[in-house]
Motif scaffolding. Structure first.
Motif, short mmCIF file in Angstrom:
data_model
loop_
_atom_site.label_atom_id
_atom_site.label_comp_id
_atom_site.label_asym_id
_atom_site.label_seq_id
_atom_site.Cartn_x
_atom_site.Cartn_y
_atom_site.Cartn_z
N ARG A 16 0.86 -1.18 0.00
CA ARG A 16 0.00 0.00 0.00
C ARG A 16 0.90 1.23 0.00
O ARG A 16 1.62 1.49 0.95
N MET A 17 0.86 2.00 -1.06
CA MET A 17 1.70 3.17 -1.21
C MET A 17 0.81 4.41 -1.06
O MET A 17 -0.11 4.63 -1.87
N VAL A 18 1.04 5.19 -0.01
CA VAL A 18 0.20 6.35 0.30
C VAL A 18 1.07 7.60 0.26
O VAL A 18 2.16 7.64 0.84
N HIS A 19 0.58 8.64 -0.41
CA HIS A 19 1.32 9.90 -0.44
C HIS A 19 0.34 11.04 -0.71
O HIS A 19 -0.76 10.84 -1.23
N MET A 74 0.94 13.22 -8.94
CA MET A 74 0.07 12.04 -8.99
C MET A 74 0.89 10.79 -9.28
O MET A 74 0.53 9.95 -10.11
N THR A 75 2.00 10.66 -8.58
CA THR A 75 2.83 9.48 -8.71
C THR A 75 3.74 9.40 -7.50
O THR A 75 3.94 10.39 -6.80
N GLU A 80 -4.64 -1.27 -7.82
CA GLU A 80 -5.82 -0.44 -7.62
C GLU A 80 -5.37 0.90 -7.08
O GLU A 80 -4.43 0.97 -6.30
N GLU A 81 -6.09 1.97 -7.47
CA GLU A 81 -5.74 3.33 -7.05
C GLU A 81 -6.96 4.04 -6.48
O GLU A 81 -8.07 3.91 -7.00
N THR A 96 -3.66 6.74 -2.80
CA THR A 96 -3.25 5.42 -2.34
C THR A 96 -3.26 4.46 -3.52
O THR A 96 -4.24 4.39 -4.27
N VAL A 97 -2.16 3.74 -3.69
CA VAL A 97 -2.06 2.72 -4.75
C VAL A 97 -1.76 1.39 -4.08
O VAL A 97 -0.82 1.27 -3.29
#
Length: 329
Positions: free
Chosen positions: A121-124, A129-130, A149-150, A167-168
């Motif tokens: 889970r990548m949250v920023h 937008m990356t 999923e985004e 979140t991706v």
């Protein structure tokens, strides 16, 4: 597969990390023995002008890395390392690196591909937008190896330059069920009891950690202040301490002055923090990160000065009881 020795941090734990841009993780590290910080700052140039302890991380090219290694009495010898697209990063070993196992953070991609990690889970904040390295994860999505999923969640109002959270999620193919399962856990934690060690264990299981690893993580987390947000601390005077005791430690007392000064909690520096802050006691408390953003904006490690009339608003977001960490005398 990447294997990295985990070393307990002290002030000699300054490392050069060799970072593989294809696997998007460190693949080798070199300890700089008894580093001369003045010499290293001179090699880093203006980038380190306002960083006397070199607490920031620094990305280097090979020549810069070789010069810094030589200044610390170490040779940068990597002839046997099969990484064509690499860079070098200089920073102190983080507290998370003291775990007796390979924590997934920073090694998400190779562990997903190896099947040892079941969900990333990548949250920023956005924009942009990356996130760093997203193209390497998406390469394996295009190959049909990973599922993606985004979710984009705008803030109620802009926080400086940021407009919201992005979140991706990534899972190996066949493990997609873990994404809605994690969302359910997060939704359940929003109820009055809030995030706690039970939710932390469920999250660890969803990510793919083993039982003994979850045991260690939870025991260590409880000793450090608990779960469910950012662990912060402040000092209180004798009247404030008595007020909290009468309230069953369910809230912070009214501020003694026009502002309440709040710091990130450091469990290994409690006595020094109390000495620096003054007051009768040092107390810690846990607040969700989004609540901190709404009250103060992004924290950068500096003291946060909350207006006294906003302390009741802060109290509404406390996830656990306030804990007395040190008392004067």
């Amino acid at each position: 597969m990447v294997e990295v020795s985990r070393l307990k941090r002290d002030r000699n734990d300054l490392f050069l990390f060799v970072f593989d841009r294809e696997q998007w993780c460190p693949v080798f590290l070199i300890r700089l023995e008894t580093p001369d910080l003045d010499r290293l700052r001179s090699l880093l140039g203006s980038a380190a002008d306002n960083d006397p302890e070199l607490n920031h991380g620094y990305r280097l090219d090979e020549d810069e890395a070789a010069a810094i290694a030589a200044a610390s009495g170490t040779e940068l010898e990597l002839s046997g390392l099969d990484t064509a697209d690499r860079e070098y990063v200089l920073h102190w070993l983080h507290s998370i690196d003291t775990a007796p196992y390979l924590v997934h953070t920073g090694y998400e991609l190779p562990l997903l591909l190896d099947g040892r990690k079941k969900l990333a889970r990548m949250v920023h904040e956005y924009p942009p937008m990356t996130f760093d390295g997203e193209h390497r994860f998406d390469h394996w999505v295009a190959q049909g190896v990973l599922h993606r999923e985004e979710i984009v969640e705008p803030f109620g109002r802009p926080m400086g330059e940021f407009l919201g959270f992005r979140t991706v999620y990534y899972t190996p193919k066949g493990e997609e069920w873990r994404i809605p399962a994690l969302k359910l856990i997060v939704e359940a934690s929003a109820r009055p009891r809030g995030w706690n060690e039970d939710f932390e264990r469920l999250e660890g299981m969803i990510f793919g950690y083993e039982d003994w690893q979850n045991d260690w993580w939870i025991d260590t987390g409880i000793q450090g202040g608990g779960f469910g947000g950012v662990v912060l601390c402040c000092s209180v005077d004798a009247a404030g301490l008595a007020w909290m005791e009468a309230a069953g430690f369910r809230a912070l007392p009214p501020a003694a002055g026009p502002v309440l000064t709040i710091f990130p909690y450091d469990p290994v520096a409690v006595e020094k923090m109390l000495a620096d802050a003054g007051g009768a006691a040092l107390v810690s408390f846990v607040v969700p990160g989004i609540a901190v953003l709404n009250l103060s904006g992004p924290l950068d490690g500096s003291p946060w000065r909350l207006a006294a009339d906003r302390v009741p608003e802060l109290n509404k977001h406390l996830r656990r009881a306030v804990v007395v960490r040190a008392r004067r005398g």
